[in-house]
Design a protein around this motif. Sequence first.
Motif, PDB file in Angstrom:
ATOM      1  N   ARG A   5       0.929  -1.141   0.011  1.00 11.53           N
ATOM      2  CA  ARG A   5       0.096  -0.042  -0.123  1.00 11.53           C
ATOM      3  C   ARG A   5       0.875   1.223   0.083  1.00 11.53           C
ATOM      4  NH1 ARG A   5      -0.926  -2.947   4.458  1.00 11.53           N
ATOM      5  NH2 ARG A   5      -0.391  -2.028   6.339  1.00 11.53           N
ATOM      6  N   ASP A   6       0.264   2.339  -0.440  1.00 16.69           N
ATOM      7  CA  ASP A   6       0.978   3.663  -0.319  1.00 16.69           C
ATOM      8  C   ASP A   6       0.730   4.171   0.825  1.00 16.69           C
ATOM      9  OD1 ASP A   6      -1.259   5.087  -0.911  1.00 16.69           O
ATOM     10  OD2 ASP A   6      -1.020   5.670  -3.038  1.00 16.69           O
ATOM     11  N   THR A  13      -4.151   2.086   4.575  1.00 19.46           N
ATOM     12  CA  THR A  13      -4.175   1.160   5.544  1.00 19.46           C
ATOM     13  C   THR A  13      -5.684   0.390   5.609  1.00 19.46           C
ATOM     14  OG1 THR A  13      -2.287   1.948   6.343  1.00 19.46           O
ATOM     15  CG2 THR A  13      -3.458   0.378   7.779  1.00 19.46           C
ATOM     16  N   PRO A  14      -6.634   1.159   5.892  1.00 22.96           N
ATOM     17  CA  PRO A  14      -7.827   0.574   6.204  1.00 22.96           C
ATOM     18  C   PRO A  14      -8.314  -0.444   4.949  1.00 22.96           C
ATOM     19  CG  PRO A  14      -8.281   2.867   6.375  1.00 22.96           C
ATOM     20  CD  PRO A  14      -6.766   2.524   6.296  1.00 22.96           C
ATOM     21  N   LEU A  15      -8.329   0.155   3.657  1.00 20.60           N
ATOM     22  CA  LEU A  15      -8.440  -0.648   2.584  1.00 20.60           C
ATOM     23  C   LEU A  15      -7.747  -1.781   2.487  1.00 20.60           C
ATOM     24  CD1 LEU A  15      -9.294   2.570   0.045  1.00 20.60           C
ATOM     25  CD2 LEU A  15     -10.864   0.961   0.869  1.00 20.60           C
ATOM     26  N   ALA A  16      -6.403  -1.744   2.604  1.00 23.37           N
ATOM     27  CA  ALA A  16      -5.640  -2.839   2.514  1.00 23.37           C
ATOM     28  C   ALA A  16      -6.139  -3.894   3.524  1.00 23.37           C
ATOM     29  CB  ALA A  16      -4.135  -2.615   2.710  1.00 23.37           C
ATOM     30  N   GLU A  17      -6.600  -3.596   4.686  1.00 26.92           N
ATOM     31  CA  GLU A  17      -7.031  -4.308   5.776  1.00 26.92           C
ATOM     32  C   GLU A  17      -8.001  -5.217   5.167  1.00 26.92           C
ATOM     33  OE1 GLU A  17      -7.160  -1.964   9.263  1.00 26.92           O
ATOM     34  OE2 GLU A  17      -4.941  -2.397   9.655  1.00 26.92           O
ATOM     35  N   LEU A  18      -9.043  -4.366   4.491  1.00 24.43           N
ATOM     36  CA  LEU A  18     -10.384  -5.486   4.084  1.00 24.43           C
ATOM     37  C   LEU A  18      -9.942  -6.339   2.927  1.00 24.43           C
ATOM     38  CD1 LEU A  18     -12.800  -2.755   3.031  1.00 24.43           C
ATOM     39  CD2 LEU A  18     -13.072  -4.131   4.958  1.00 24.43           C
ATOM     40  N   VAL A  19      -8.744  -6.170   2.040  1.00 23.53           N
ATOM     41  CA  VAL A  19      -8.542  -6.987   1.176  1.00 23.53           C
ATOM     42  C   VAL A  19      -7.923  -8.144   1.705  1.00 23.53           C
ATOM     43  CG1 VAL A  19      -6.930  -7.456  -0.834  1.00 23.53           C
ATOM     44  CG2 VAL A  19      -8.080  -5.102  -0.181  1.00 23.53           C
ATOM     45  N   ILE A  20      -6.972  -8.314   2.918  1.00 19.85           N
ATOM     46  CA  ILE A  20      -6.356  -8.995   3.526  1.00 19.85           C
ATOM     47  C   ILE A  20      -7.391  -9.932   4.313  1.00 19.85           C
ATOM     48  CG2 ILE A  20      -4.979  -9.487   5.641  1.00 19.85           C
ATOM     49  CD1 ILE A  20      -3.272  -6.702   4.866  1.00 19.85           C
ATOM     50  N   ARG A  21      -8.190  -9.116   5.057  1.00 12.74           N
ATOM     51  CA  ARG A  21      -9.538 -10.058   5.444  1.00 12.74           C
ATOM     52  C   ARG A  21     -10.097 -10.869   4.572  1.00 12.74           C
ATOM     53  NH1 ARG A  21     -14.032  -6.683   8.379  1.00 12.74           N
ATOM     54  NH2 ARG A  21     -15.264  -8.549   8.619  1.00 12.74           N
ATOM     55  N   GLY A  57       3.330  -4.116   3.794  1.00  9.46           N
ATOM     56  CA  GLY A  57       3.200  -2.867   4.318  1.00  9.46           C
ATOM     57  C   GLY A  57       3.215  -1.824   3.425  1.00  9.46           C
ATOM     58  N   THR A  58       3.802  -0.523   3.845  1.00  5.89           N
ATOM     59  CA  THR A  58       3.864   0.554   2.801  1.00  5.89           C
ATOM     60  C   THR A  58       5.261   0.136   1.889  1.00  5.89           C
ATOM     61  OG1 THR A  58       5.165   1.893   4.591  1.00  5.89           O
ATOM     62  CG2 THR A  58       2.627   2.466   3.989  1.00  5.89           C
ATOM     63  N   VAL A  59       5.016   0.008   0.578  1.00 11.28           N
ATOM     64  CA  VAL A  59       5.853  -0.216  -0.501  1.00 11.28           C
ATOM     65  C   VAL A  59       5.521   0.684  -1.673  1.00 11.28           C
ATOM     66  CG1 VAL A  59       6.753  -2.301   0.462  1.00 11.28           C
ATOM     67  CG2 VAL A  59       5.094  -2.128  -1.131  1.00 11.28           C
ATOM     68  N   THR A  60       6.565   0.924  -2.451  1.00 11.41           N
ATOM     69  CA  THR A  60       6.206   1.384  -4.036  1.00 11.41           C
ATOM     70  C   THR A  60       5.645   0.401  -4.713  1.00 11.41           C
ATOM     71  OG1 THR A  60       8.180   0.877  -5.034  1.00 11.41           O
ATOM     72  CG2 THR A  60       8.361   2.663  -3.976  1.00 11.41           C
ATOM     73  N   THR A  61       4.735   0.812  -5.862  1.00  6.95           N
ATOM     74  CA  THR A  61       3.981   0.076  -6.738  1.00  6.95           C
ATOM     75  C   THR A  61       5.211  -0.973  -7.190  1.00  6.95           C
ATOM     76  OG1 THR A  61       2.353   1.225  -6.984  1.00  6.95           O
ATOM     77  CG2 THR A  61       2.831  -0.360  -8.868  1.00  6.95           C
ATOM     78  N   PRO A  62       6.119  -0.620  -7.851  1.00 12.13           N
ATOM     79  CA  PRO A  62       7.174  -1.481  -8.431  1.00 12.13           C
ATOM     80  C   PRO A  62       7.713  -2.600  -7.495  1.00 12.13           C
ATOM     81  CG  PRO A  62       7.851   0.622  -8.661  1.00 12.13           C
ATOM     82  CD  PRO A  62       6.668   0.629  -8.279  1.00 12.13           C
ATOM     83  N   MET A  63       7.808  -2.001  -6.207  1.00 13.10           N
ATOM     84  CA  MET A  63       8.287  -3.025  -5.287  1.00 13.10           C
ATOM     85  C   MET A  63       7.702  -4.235  -5.165  1.00 13.10           C
ATOM     86  SD  MET A  63      10.066  -0.660  -2.484  1.00 13.10           S
ATOM     87  CE  MET A  63      10.888  -1.331  -1.242  1.00 13.10           C
ATOM     88  N   LEU A  64       6.268  -3.735  -5.119  1.00 16.42           N
ATOM     89  CA  LEU A  64       5.397  -5.027  -4.951  1.00 16.42           C
ATOM     90  C   LEU A  64       5.202  -5.989  -6.105  1.00 16.42           C
ATOM     91  CD1 LEU A  64       1.969  -5.825  -5.493  1.00 16.42           C
ATOM     92  CD2 LEU A  64       3.122  -6.358  -3.144  1.00 16.42           C
TER      93      LEU A  64
END
Length: 611
Positions: free
Chosen positions: A148-149, A155-163, A176-183
Amino acid sequence: MSALPKIYRGNSTPLPDAELAALIDAYPKPSRLSEYSYGTAGFRYEASLLPCAFVRMGIFTALRSASLGGEEVGAMITASHNAERDNGMKLADSHGGMLDADWEEHAVSLANAPDSKHVLALMRTLANRVGTTAPDGKFPPMVVHIGRDTRSHSTPLAELVIRSARAMGATVIDHGTVTTPMLHHFVMHANGHMLPMCIPQRCNEGGYYEIVAMSYAALLRTGGTIVGVGGGCRRLPSASTLVIDGACGIGAIKVDEFRRIFARLSDEGCTVGLPSLRVVNFPGDGPLNVDCGAEFVQKQQSPPKFYGDSASGASRQYVTSFDGDADRVVFHYEDGGGEFHLLDGDKIAVLVSSFIQDELRCIDPDGTAVKCGVVQTAYANGSSTLYLKNVVKTNVVIAKTGVKFVHAAAHHHFDVGVYFEANGHGTVLFGPKFYDFIASAEARLRGTPRHDRANIALRRLRVLPALVNQSVGDAMSDMMLVDAILFLRGWDLSTWASLYSDMPSKQAKIKVADRTVITTNDNETAATAPVALQIALQAAMDAMATQENAKDGPKPRCFVRPSGTEDAVRVYAEANTQKGADSLASEAMILIHKLCGGVGAPPQPLITNRL
Ligand code: G16
């Protein structure tokens, strides 16, 4: 310091239907939106519209991983260059690149299903179609990487996807927080069997830095061994401090890591050519992407604001701007007279493709062993396309806007495919023939003096596949690639800029009631609807050509297209004068407003101040 990801292990067994349904129904479709659509780079909307789609995308990513027999996939929560209020999701397929086009429609169907009953039915149909359901209800292993950026809602949106991915029984790796190309890099490396042998498999943040930094240092070191150039390359004073504008986003935090790594490299005695890095525009210094960053600098053709830091005159000689999720990069400088110069994705494509071709020709003078080429979009400045064809003498293909299209074209057409959109998004793809070429050159050159030019070229070419991020455009690795090439060439930004002059251009955007009323041809150079719009645009281009009376070189041109990331229609115009480009773009804006349901008052004429 780089953090280790958090791993939630799954057991491949989805929760009972009632529990999945409860999770899905807790996030109903927003009444303000008729349909989610999959844009240029995935889903992208105002953040409050996204929870419904994101819960379903957790399910979707798990299914996608299952359909690939447990290969790992990823989801990045970001709206990249958009304003802070927006968010979105970019989906990484198991090869590390964008989600395969065939699966976009499944993502869209799941996102738009009216309720949990339909989502679960679609999920079963899809699972059966790809043969992933076992009699005991278990799925094959599923692994989903999440990044996530820095947006407050990421963060709350990422938690929904994780759930919801966990509710499917998937293993979730939260970076956690990373750049798009890192992911994208993590996903590509996690499915390591797809990596060429010469790239070490590193699927976490520390490994990412290591690969980029080590291959960058190795490339710089090849400049220390040129015979007859005074013992090696020298870094020009005007390219000694690289100022990085992080757009007040994640890229600033991550690129700052390289200052620590460079210090370590220096301690280890590896000092050839390292610049000092100065990072400005961190998250919190100013609003994300506002008056700074690659999107602002490239579209406005003006320098960024240096929030909380005046960035002294000397360091304005060598500046690079990232976008909000650090997958785009542009360079720029102000000359002695204070004039601003932009080096965009087109200039990067010229620099990188000519460097690679020159090195290849040191080993293969005929230039026939490996097919090289560049992929651009309709936004490429006409001068850059001419320069690539006539001076670099390389193949050029024009593809539709969007990394998913230019990436596919580079892969399809070339053994070494360089792609860069003018906005700074791009990379280089190396195909099997390139690796074969390197292997046979290694065998042929074994035992020849290390300082031979062909030997140096081989060492340079060998590190490139690791230095560039072959999954997607990457501001950090692209920045290092450009910097290394400039160092090896002995250039600063002004020498690079002087390769060719851009045709004056103008970009703008305009809001209409429904931007889908505009459709375009395949490479977006002409509108196919409304028909009257293209007829009027063509008349405006013809009139400008007559007015400018330009005999040679590119003709004035203008095209319009609906954006796939913002609620707007984009306009591009170029001509032989800035006044001409401004006037063509203004005319296009007025035509769009009149013929395509413009919102609000008719647009005012566009005027660029630097005439
Ligand atoms: C995304 C895509 C780019 C595209 C840009 C603009 O960039 O990844 O390939 O050029 O959107 O697209 P559009 O003109 O359709 O709005 P980013 O950096 O915003 O993810």
